[in-house]
Scaffold this active site. Structure first.
Site, PDB file in Angstrom:
ATOM      1  N   HIS A 255     -33.657  -3.980 -13.512  1.00 33.62           N
ATOM      2  CA  HIS A 255     -34.141  -2.728 -13.568  1.00 33.62           C
ATOM      3  C   HIS A 255     -35.085  -2.115 -12.478  1.00 33.62           C
ATOM      4  O   HIS A 255     -35.610  -3.086 -11.676  1.00 33.62           O
ATOM      5  CB  HIS A 255     -34.895  -2.709 -14.915  1.00 33.62           C
ATOM      6  CG  HIS A 255     -35.248  -1.133 -15.258  1.00 33.62           C
ATOM      7  ND1 HIS A 255     -36.266  -0.273 -14.928  1.00 33.62           N
ATOM      8  CD2 HIS A 255     -34.536  -0.434 -16.307  1.00 33.62           C
ATOM      9  CE1 HIS A 255     -36.014   0.877 -15.593  1.00 33.62           C
ATOM     10  NE2 HIS A 255     -35.118   0.661 -16.489  1.00 33.62           N
TER      11      HIS A 255
ATOM     12  N   ASP B  54     -29.836  -1.828 -22.076  1.00 34.40           N
ATOM     13  CA  ASP B  54     -28.572  -1.765 -22.292  1.00 34.40           C
ATOM     14  C   ASP B  54     -27.975  -3.473 -22.893  1.00 34.40           C
ATOM     15  O   ASP B  54     -26.775  -3.553 -23.208  1.00 34.40           O
ATOM     16  CB  ASP B  54     -27.867  -1.444 -21.064  1.00 34.40           C
ATOM     17  CG  ASP B  54     -27.987   0.099 -20.710  1.00 34.40           C
ATOM     18  OD1 ASP B  54     -28.581   0.486 -19.715  1.00 34.40           O
ATOM     19  OD2 ASP B  54     -27.855   0.677 -21.770  1.00 34.40           O
TER      20      ASP B  54
HETATM   21  C1  SDX Z   1     -30.636   2.005 -17.452  1.00 38.29           C
HETATM   22  O1  SDX Z   1     -34.176   4.121 -14.186  1.00 38.29           O
HETATM   23  C2  SDX Z   1     -34.124   3.814 -15.655  1.00 38.29           C
HETATM   24  O2  SDX Z   1     -35.055   4.253 -16.493  1.00 38.29           O
HETATM   25  C3  SDX Z   1     -32.886   3.564 -16.106  1.00 38.29           C
HETATM   26  C4  SDX Z   1     -32.691   3.286 -17.806  1.00 38.29           C
HETATM   27  C5  SDX Z   1     -33.295   4.241 -18.583  1.00 38.29           C
HETATM   28  O3  SDX Z   1     -33.574   4.361 -19.886  1.00 38.29           O
HETATM   29  O4  SDX Z   1     -33.149   5.587 -17.891  1.00 38.29           O
HETATM   30  O5  SDX Z   1     -33.506   2.143 -17.955  1.00 38.29           O
HETATM   31  C6  SDX Z   1     -31.456   2.844 -18.347  1.00 38.29           C
HETATM   32  O6  SDX Z   1     -30.167   2.562 -16.451  1.00 38.29           O
HETATM   33  C7  SDX Z   1     -30.842   0.570 -17.577  1.00 38.29           C
HETATM   34  C8  SDX Z   1     -30.195  -0.207 -16.168  1.00 38.29           C
HETATM   35  C9  SDX Z   1     -28.740  -0.596 -16.667  1.00 38.29           C
HETATM   36  N1  SDX Z   1     -28.051  -0.980 -15.741  1.00 38.29           N
HETATM   37  C10 SDX Z   1     -27.671  -2.282 -15.766  1.00 38.29           C
HETATM   38  O7  SDX Z   1     -27.689  -3.094 -16.252  1.00 38.29           O
HETATM   39  C11 SDX Z   1     -26.525  -2.808 -14.303  1.00 38.29           C
HETATM   40  C12 SDX Z   1     -27.027  -3.854 -13.781  1.00 38.29           C
HETATM   41  N2  SDX Z   1     -28.230  -3.846 -13.186  1.00 38.29           N
HETATM   42  C13 SDX Z   1     -28.226  -3.453 -11.616  1.00 38.29           C
HETATM   43  O8  SDX Z   1     -27.213  -2.968 -11.184  1.00 38.29           O
HETATM   44  C14 SDX Z   1     -29.398  -3.280 -11.185  1.00 38.29           C
HETATM   45  O9  SDX Z   1     -30.436  -4.023 -11.627  1.00 38.29           O
HETATM   46  C15 SDX Z   1     -30.307  -1.778 -11.651  1.00 38.29           C
HETATM   47  C16 SDX Z   1     -29.146  -0.882 -10.827  1.00 38.29           C
HETATM   48  C17 SDX Z   1     -30.275  -1.324 -12.688  1.00 38.29           C
HETATM   49  C18 SDX Z   1     -31.338  -1.588 -10.587  1.00 38.29           C
HETATM   50  O10 SDX Z   1     -30.855  -1.858  -9.219  1.00 38.29           O
HETATM   51  P1  SDX Z   1     -32.117  -1.952  -8.110  1.00 38.29           P
HETATM   52  O11 SDX Z   1     -33.345  -1.837  -8.302  1.00 38.29           O
HETATM   53  O12 SDX Z   1     -31.587  -0.972  -6.791  1.00 38.29           O
HETATM   54  O13 SDX Z   1     -32.010  -3.396  -7.696  1.00 38.29           O
HETATM   55  P2  SDX Z   1     -31.201  -4.144  -6.479  1.00 38.29           P
HETATM   56  O14 SDX Z   1     -29.941  -3.291  -6.526  1.00 38.29           O
HETATM   57  O15 SDX Z   1     -32.065  -3.503  -5.328  1.00 38.29           O
HETATM   58  O16 SDX Z   1     -31.380  -5.477  -6.656  1.00 38.29           O
HETATM   59  C19 SDX Z   1     -32.321  -6.240  -6.134  1.00 38.29           C
HETATM   60  C20 SDX Z   1     -31.688  -7.600  -5.934  1.00 38.29           C
HETATM   61  C21 SDX Z   1     -30.599  -7.764  -5.202  1.00 38.29           C
HETATM   62  O17 SDX Z   1     -30.299  -8.845  -4.785  1.00 38.29           O
HETATM   63  P3  SDX Z   1     -30.588  -9.316  -3.083  1.00 38.29           P
HETATM   64  O18 SDX Z   1     -29.939  -8.357  -2.166  1.00 38.29           O
HETATM   65  O19 SDX Z   1     -32.406  -8.918  -3.177  1.00 38.29           O
HETATM   66  O20 SDX Z   1     -30.391 -10.562  -2.727  1.00 38.29           O
HETATM   67  O21 SDX Z   1     -31.274  -8.166  -7.295  1.00 38.29           O
HETATM   68  C22 SDX Z   1     -29.929  -8.307  -7.287  1.00 38.29           C
HETATM   69  C23 SDX Z   1     -29.332  -7.601  -6.377  1.00 38.29           C
HETATM   70  O22 SDX Z   1     -28.056  -7.790  -5.688  1.00 38.29           O
HETATM   71  N3  SDX Z   1     -29.690  -7.637  -8.518  1.00 38.29           N
HETATM   72  C24 SDX Z   1     -28.795  -8.458  -9.572  1.00 38.29           C
HETATM   73  C25 SDX Z   1     -28.712  -7.306 -10.699  1.00 38.29           C
HETATM   74  N4  SDX Z   1     -29.481  -6.636 -10.533  1.00 38.29           N
HETATM   75  C26 SDX Z   1     -30.054  -6.525  -9.423  1.00 38.29           C
HETATM   76  N5  SDX Z   1     -28.063  -9.311  -9.323  1.00 38.29           N
HETATM   77  C27 SDX Z   1     -27.293  -9.500 -10.490  1.00 38.29           C
HETATM   78  N6  SDX Z   1     -27.115  -8.869 -11.434  1.00 38.29           N
HETATM   79  C28 SDX Z   1     -27.685  -7.865 -11.772  1.00 38.29           C
HETATM   80  N7  SDX Z   1     -27.639  -6.992 -12.704  1.00 38.29           N
END
Ligand code: SDX
Length: 447
Positions: A323, A381
């Protein structure tokens, strides 16, 4: 009860005091003082509006990881402590003690309703649940296998053609009616999107049912026989709606605010929010979690799947984890996990392999260095889809349900923005790294 919910609890994260910060441009002797604007709780903000006029530079924050785009009184999240408040009330208490419509009233008006206010609000919503009969025809324009989020985006946007011409968005009374129309009609539009996809007749809303009961009735009833909504499923649905109602300035809410800042009508703004929510990185994740669990299939396959997630070249993410704000457990995920067990027990579902798989996946991931070091925890989710599947809601409708609930948050945030006398059109800047100024070559010069 979590720390924050104790009276007088202070924010854990960030600096929250008045004062100022100074930004100095090296080699120019130029500085600008940035006033700090403290919040009630949570980090203060540095007002950077003077940076460009005084230093001639823009600030840069792609994805808005550390930038506040607005002031708001509606919702507060402490991502480090895993706290979510609506108008100061902890989500755990709201989910336990209130109905969705009471929370909707709270988000819109700032206080929980008394008995008379609730009765009036409930009547107002109930009296707006039917949609214009000509809107039915829009469904026939879609393929039966269209994703229901495509239908939602289209039909909610089409409300602009039926209700916008009698709407002056600068008139508080017109805004109030629009809020009622959107909150009341989205469950009908959503249920009809499902009925259309399975070729069953549309069921009209009933005024004797609660908000959650009506939605389940319109989803599951058929004209051929009576249908009684299970009180257990209705309560679970009501709680799921509460947990998805609002969440600060997330991507879809920011979409609604940006659209609304141009003066666009609320129906078009909410349609834009629905489109934004659809993405798998946002509201579309609940559907993606179920697909991911089906792909994993069995706990013995979890290690291979986790290895794929860690492999950057795989582009595979652990859906339902991570998140932008929560760097701790999403409090909604905890409540949904509890609700999961309650619903399965109430439905007499002794063992749900998907839930067992999800809990095993959570256990492994929350003890794995890759996820722990990146502060990746289950979000809203991760469990919602398992409950919805147990309740008989088809996977394709999961994000639609998220949109039904979030419409209340979106319209509350839109209302707050429209009531802000200082609001102006949103227009971010950029850093340009394209081609420098140059002349257009003639066709001959281009060879
Ligand atoms: C919702 O914003 C809100 O409030 C949203 C929400 C709401 O109520 O409105 O809460 C609802 O959208 C919840 C989130 C649902 N999405 C998912 O579950 C999809 C999976 N999660 C991700 O794609 C991700 O965690 C996000 C999009 C939710 C957040 O992305 P960020 O903050 O941009 O994080 P990032 O991409 O910068 O990740 C930081 C690191 C990265 O690794 P490095 O490059 O540092 O090595 O964490 C890794 C990412 O690759 N990472 C994950 C991951 N999420 C982040 N690795 C594996 N699986 C994941 N789910």
């Amino acid at each position: 009860m979590n720390e924050m919910s104790k009276p007088g609890a202070e924010a854990k994260s960030g600096h929250n005091a008045p004062g100022s910060a100074t930004l100095t441009l090296d080699g120019t002797g130029k500085s600008v003082t940035l006033p700090l604007v403290p919040g009630t709780i949570g980090p203060a903000v540095a007002d950077i509006r003077k940076v460009y006029p005084e230093l001639g530079i823009f600030t840069f924050d792609p994805g808005y990881g550390g930038t506040a785009a607005t002031e708001s009184k509606i919702t507060y999240i402490d991502g480090d402590a895993g706290i979510l408040l609506h108008r100061g009330y902890p989500i755990e208490q709201l989910a336990e003690k209130c109905s969705f419509l009471e929370v909707a009233y709270l988000l819109l008006n700032g206080e929980l309703p008394n008995k008379a206010q609730m009765a009036e609000f409930d009547t107002g919503v109930t009296r707006h649940t039917m949609i214009h009969e000509q809107l039915r025809r829009f469904y026939d324009g879609f393929r039966r296998d269209a994703h229901p989020m495509a239908v939602m985006t289209g039909v909610v946007g089409a409300m602009s053609a039926f209700y916008h011409d009698s709407l002056d968005i600068n008139d508080p009374e017109h805004r109030r009616i629009s809020a009622f129309r959107l909150i009341a009609k989205v469950p009908t539009i959503a249920a009809w999107a499902y009925k259309y996809s399975i070729g069953q007749p549309f069921m009209y809303p009933r005024n004797d049912l609660s908000y959650a009961e009506n939605f389940l009735y319109m989803m599951n009833a058929v004209p051929a026989e009576p249908y009684n909504v299970s009180p257990v499923l209705a309560r679970a649905m009501d709680r799921i709606l509460i947990l998805h109602a609002d969440h600060e300035q997330n991507a879809s809410t920011s979409t609604v605010r940006l659209a609304g800042s141009t003066g666009a009508n609320p129906f078009a703004c909410i349609a834009a929010g629905i489109a934004s929510l659809w993405g798998p990185a946002h509201g579309g994740a609940n559907e993606a979690v179920l697909k991911m669990l089906a792909e994993i299939g069995h706990p013995k396959n979890i290690p291979d799947f986790i290895a794929k997630v860690k492999d950057k070249n795989s582009n595979v993410r652990l859906m339902g984890f991570g998140h932008r704000v929560y760097k701790n457990f999403d409090p909604r995920a905890k409540i949904l996990q509890e609700t999961c067990h309650e619903v399965l027990t109430e439905l007499g579902i002794k063992d749900e392999p998907l839930l067992d798989l999800a809990m095993e996946l959570e256990k492994i991931a929350t003890h794995d260095e890759y996820f722990v070091s990146r502060k990746l925890y289950p979000n809203v989710d991760f469990y919602s889809g398992i409950i919805l599947k147990a309740m008989g809601i088809p996977t394709s409708m999961f994000t639609v349900l998220f949109a039904v609930a979030r419409t209340t948050g979106w319209i509350s945030q839109w209302k707050e923005m429209m009531e802000d006398p200082s609001q102006r059109i949103g227009r971010p800047r950029q850093v340009y790294t394209g081609a420098p100024l140059r002349d257009v070559p003639t066709a001959a010069e281009r060879g």
